[in-house]
Scaffold this motif. Structure first.
Motif, PDB file in Angstrom:
ATOM      1  N   LYS A 102       0.822  -1.212   0.000  1.00  0.00           N
ATOM      2  CA  LYS A 102       0.000   0.000   0.000  1.00  0.00           C
ATOM      3  C   LYS A 102       0.854   1.258   0.000  1.00  0.00           C
ATOM      4  O   LYS A 102       0.585   2.211  -0.732  1.00  0.00           O
ATOM      5  CB  LYS A 102      -0.935   0.017   1.208  1.00  0.00           C
ATOM      6  CG  LYS A 102      -2.124  -0.880   1.073  1.00  0.00           C
ATOM      7  CD  LYS A 102      -3.031  -0.722   2.275  1.00  0.00           C
ATOM      8  CE  LYS A 102      -4.234  -1.633   2.164  1.00  0.00           C
ATOM      9  NZ  LYS A 102      -5.127  -1.500   3.310  1.00  0.00           N
ATOM     10  N   SER A 103       1.881   1.282   0.833  1.00  0.00           N
ATOM     11  CA  SER A 103       2.737   2.469   0.894  1.00  0.00           C
ATOM     12  C   SER A 103       3.486   2.668  -0.421  1.00  0.00           C
ATOM     13  O   SER A 103       3.683   3.806  -0.869  1.00  0.00           O
ATOM     14  CB  SER A 103       3.709   2.384   2.068  1.00  0.00           C
ATOM     15  OG  SER A 103       4.601   1.305   1.905  1.00  0.00           O
ATOM     16  N   ASN A 104       3.873   1.589  -1.081  1.00  0.00           N
ATOM     17  CA  ASN A 104       4.549   1.682  -2.372  1.00  0.00           C
ATOM     18  C   ASN A 104       3.600   2.241  -3.425  1.00  0.00           C
ATOM     19  O   ASN A 104       3.983   3.109  -4.224  1.00  0.00           O
ATOM     20  CB  ASN A 104       5.076   0.308  -2.786  1.00  0.00           C
ATOM     21  CG  ASN A 104       5.994   0.372  -3.984  1.00  0.00           C
ATOM     22  OD1 ASN A 104       6.506   1.434  -4.320  1.00  0.00           O
ATOM     23  ND2 ASN A 104       6.189  -0.763  -4.629  1.00  0.00           N
ATOM     24  N   LEU A 105       2.350   1.763  -3.450  1.00  0.00           N
ATOM     25  CA  LEU A 105       1.373   2.276  -4.412  1.00  0.00           C
ATOM     26  C   LEU A 105       1.087   3.754  -4.174  1.00  0.00           C
ATOM     27  O   LEU A 105       0.964   4.537  -5.129  1.00  0.00           O
ATOM     28  CB  LEU A 105       0.087   1.457  -4.335  1.00  0.00           C
ATOM     29  CG  LEU A 105       0.163   0.035  -4.885  1.00  0.00           C
ATOM     30  CD1 LEU A 105      -1.132  -0.711  -4.604  1.00  0.00           C
ATOM     31  CD2 LEU A 105       0.474   0.053  -6.372  1.00  0.00           C
ATOM     32  N   LYS A 109       1.776   6.836  -6.765  1.00  0.00           N
ATOM     33  CA  LYS A 109       0.675   7.731  -7.125  1.00  0.00           C
ATOM     34  C   LYS A 109       1.094   9.185  -6.933  1.00  0.00           C
ATOM     35  O   LYS A 109       0.879  10.037  -7.812  1.00  0.00           O
ATOM     36  CB  LYS A 109      -0.554   7.411  -6.266  1.00  0.00           C
ATOM     37  CG  LYS A 109      -1.767   8.218  -6.602  1.00  0.00           C
ATOM     38  CD  LYS A 109      -2.925   7.811  -5.703  1.00  0.00           C
ATOM     39  CE  LYS A 109      -4.124   8.702  -5.946  1.00  0.00           C
ATOM     40  NZ  LYS A 109      -5.226   8.385  -5.034  1.00  0.00           N
ATOM     41  N   GLN A 110       1.726   9.500  -5.791  1.00  0.00           N
ATOM     42  CA  GLN A 110       2.209  10.858  -5.530  1.00  0.00           C
ATOM     43  C   GLN A 110       3.278  11.258  -6.540  1.00  0.00           C
ATOM     44  O   GLN A 110       3.292  12.391  -7.046  1.00  0.00           O
ATOM     45  CB  GLN A 110       2.770  10.977  -4.112  1.00  0.00           C
ATOM     46  CG  GLN A 110       1.736  10.914  -3.032  1.00  0.00           C
ATOM     47  CD  GLN A 110       2.363  10.917  -1.651  1.00  0.00           C
ATOM     48  OE1 GLN A 110       3.582  10.861  -1.510  1.00  0.00           O
ATOM     49  NE2 GLN A 110       1.519  10.963  -0.616  1.00  0.00           N
ATOM     50  N   PHE A 111       4.170  10.345  -6.850  1.00  0.00           N
ATOM     51  CA  PHE A 111       5.231  10.634  -7.815  1.00  0.00           C
ATOM     52  C   PHE A 111       4.640  10.922  -9.193  1.00  0.00           C
ATOM     53  O   PHE A 111       5.069  11.860  -9.876  1.00  0.00           O
ATOM     54  CB  PHE A 111       6.209   9.453  -7.868  1.00  0.00           C
ATOM     55  CG  PHE A 111       7.380   9.679  -8.768  1.00  0.00           C
ATOM     56  CD1 PHE A 111       8.417  10.515  -8.386  1.00  0.00           C
ATOM     57  CD2 PHE A 111       7.450   9.067 -10.016  1.00  0.00           C
ATOM     58  CE1 PHE A 111       9.494  10.738  -9.228  1.00  0.00           C
ATOM     59  CE2 PHE A 111       8.520   9.281 -10.859  1.00  0.00           C
ATOM     60  CZ  PHE A 111       9.544  10.113 -10.460  1.00  0.00           C
ATOM     61  N   GLY A 117       2.065  17.242 -12.847  1.00  0.00           N
ATOM     62  CA  GLY A 117       2.034  18.672 -12.532  1.00  0.00           C
ATOM     63  C   GLY A 117       3.192  19.413 -13.135  1.00  0.00           C
ATOM     64  O   GLY A 117       3.041  20.532 -13.667  1.00  0.00           O
ATOM     65  N   GLU A 118       4.360  18.838 -13.089  1.00  0.00           N
ATOM     66  CA  GLU A 118       5.540  19.452 -13.705  1.00  0.00           C
ATOM     67  C   GLU A 118       5.394  19.525 -15.223  1.00  0.00           C
ATOM     68  O   GLU A 118       5.781  20.500 -15.853  1.00  0.00           O
ATOM     69  CB  GLU A 118       6.801  18.696 -13.317  1.00  0.00           C
ATOM     70  CG  GLU A 118       7.198  18.863 -11.861  1.00  0.00           C
ATOM     71  CD  GLU A 118       8.383  17.975 -11.476  1.00  0.00           C
ATOM     72  OE1 GLU A 118       8.888  17.203 -12.337  1.00  0.00           O
ATOM     73  OE2 GLU A 118       8.806  18.046 -10.313  1.00  0.00           O
ATOM     74  N   ALA A 119       4.835  18.467 -15.800  1.00  0.00           N
ATOM     75  CA  ALA A 119       4.649  18.447 -17.273  1.00  0.00           C
ATOM     76  C   ALA A 119       3.637  19.504 -17.674  1.00  0.00           C
ATOM     77  O   ALA A 119       3.821  20.185 -18.689  1.00  0.00           O
ATOM     78  CB  ALA A 119       4.198  17.058 -17.722  1.00  0.00           C
ATOM     79  N   ALA A 120       2.580  19.673 -16.893  1.00  0.00           N
ATOM     80  CA  ALA A 120       1.571  20.682 -17.207  1.00  0.00           C
ATOM     81  C   ALA A 120       2.158  22.086 -17.052  1.00  0.00           C
ATOM     82  O   ALA A 120       1.863  22.980 -17.846  1.00  0.00           O
ATOM     83  CB  ALA A 120       0.357  20.497 -16.311  1.00  0.00           C
ATOM     84  N   ALA A 121       2.986  22.282 -16.043  1.00  0.00           N
ATOM     85  CA  ALA A 121       3.589  23.591 -15.816  1.00  0.00           C
ATOM     86  C   ALA A 121       4.570  23.927 -16.943  1.00  0.00           C
ATOM     87  O   ALA A 121       4.646  25.076 -17.409  1.00  0.00           O
ATOM     88  CB  ALA A 121       4.305  23.617 -14.479  1.00  0.00           C
ATOM     89  N   SER A 122       5.312  22.942 -17.425  1.00  0.00           N
ATOM     90  CA  SER A 122       6.267  23.227 -18.518  1.00  0.00           C
ATOM     91  C   SER A 122       5.534  23.421 -19.847  1.00  0.00           C
ATOM     92  O   SER A 122       5.991  24.171 -20.701  1.00  0.00           O
ATOM     93  CB  SER A 122       7.284  22.093 -18.621  1.00  0.00           C
ATOM     94  OG  SER A 122       6.647  20.905 -19.005  1.00  0.00           O
ATOM     95  N   ALA A 123       4.377  22.779 -20.037  1.00  0.00           N
ATOM     96  CA  ALA A 123       3.600  22.951 -21.262  1.00  0.00           C
ATOM     97  C   ALA A 123       2.926  24.314 -21.289  1.00  0.00           C
ATOM     98  O   ALA A 123       2.724  24.906 -22.350  1.00  0.00           O
ATOM     99  CB  ALA A 123       2.558  21.850 -21.385  1.00  0.00           C
ATOM    100  N   ALA A 124       2.582  24.855 -20.106  1.00  0.00           N
ATOM    101  CA  ALA A 124       1.919  26.153 -20.025  1.00  0.00           C
ATOM    102  C   ALA A 124       2.881  27.291 -20.326  1.00  0.00           C
ATOM    103  O   ALA A 124       2.456  28.379 -20.709  1.00  0.00           O
ATOM    104  CB  ALA A 124       1.289  26.330 -18.651  1.00  0.00           C
TER     105      ALA A 124
END
Length: 125
Positions: A102-105, A109-111, A117-124
């Motif tokens: 569970k902790s690995n999943l 998920k967070q990663f 989020g980083e990909a969206a920020a660089s695309a913007a």
């Protein structure tokens, strides 16, 4: 071929090595403070003040061997206690429903969210 002095030296060392009385009477080791404490802990002397300035090598070897055995026993005890603590904490975590899977999943998920989020920020930009 060995020289005359080397041969005599080897014979003298050999005779000293085989004679228990001579080995016990030769006191050629000067113990430091830790060795003095070790001699007291092993019961050879009652206090560090009673330890003579020079002791035989055999006495120090026996003292070191006793201390090695005691240290190994203490380390085994700590290992057993540590294992018992880990088993107990693992059982408590299992009761709470926690698991490594569970902790690995959750971490993945967070990663993944962070990466998106980083990909969206660089695309913007």
């Amino acid at each position: 071929m060995l020289g005359k002095t080397a041969l005599i030296g080897a014979l003298v060392r050999r005779s000293f090595g085989t004679s228990k009385v001579l080995r016990e009477t030769i006191k050629n080791h000067e113990p430091n403070n830790l060795e003095r404490r070790m001699l007291v802990w092993t019961g050879k002397y009652k206090s560090p003040a009673e330890v003579p300035n020079f002791v035989s090598q055999d006495v120090m070897e026996r003292c070191r061997n006793k201390m090695r055995i005691r240290l190994a026993n203490v380390m085994m005890l700590f290992t057993i206690v540590g294992c018992a603590i880990m088993v107990y904490s693992g059982k408590q975590a299992a009761k709470r429903g926690e698991s490594v899977t569970k902790s690995n999943l959750e971490w993945h998920k967070q990663f993944q969210e962070q990466r998106e989020g980083e990909a969206a920020a660089s695309a913007a930009k």
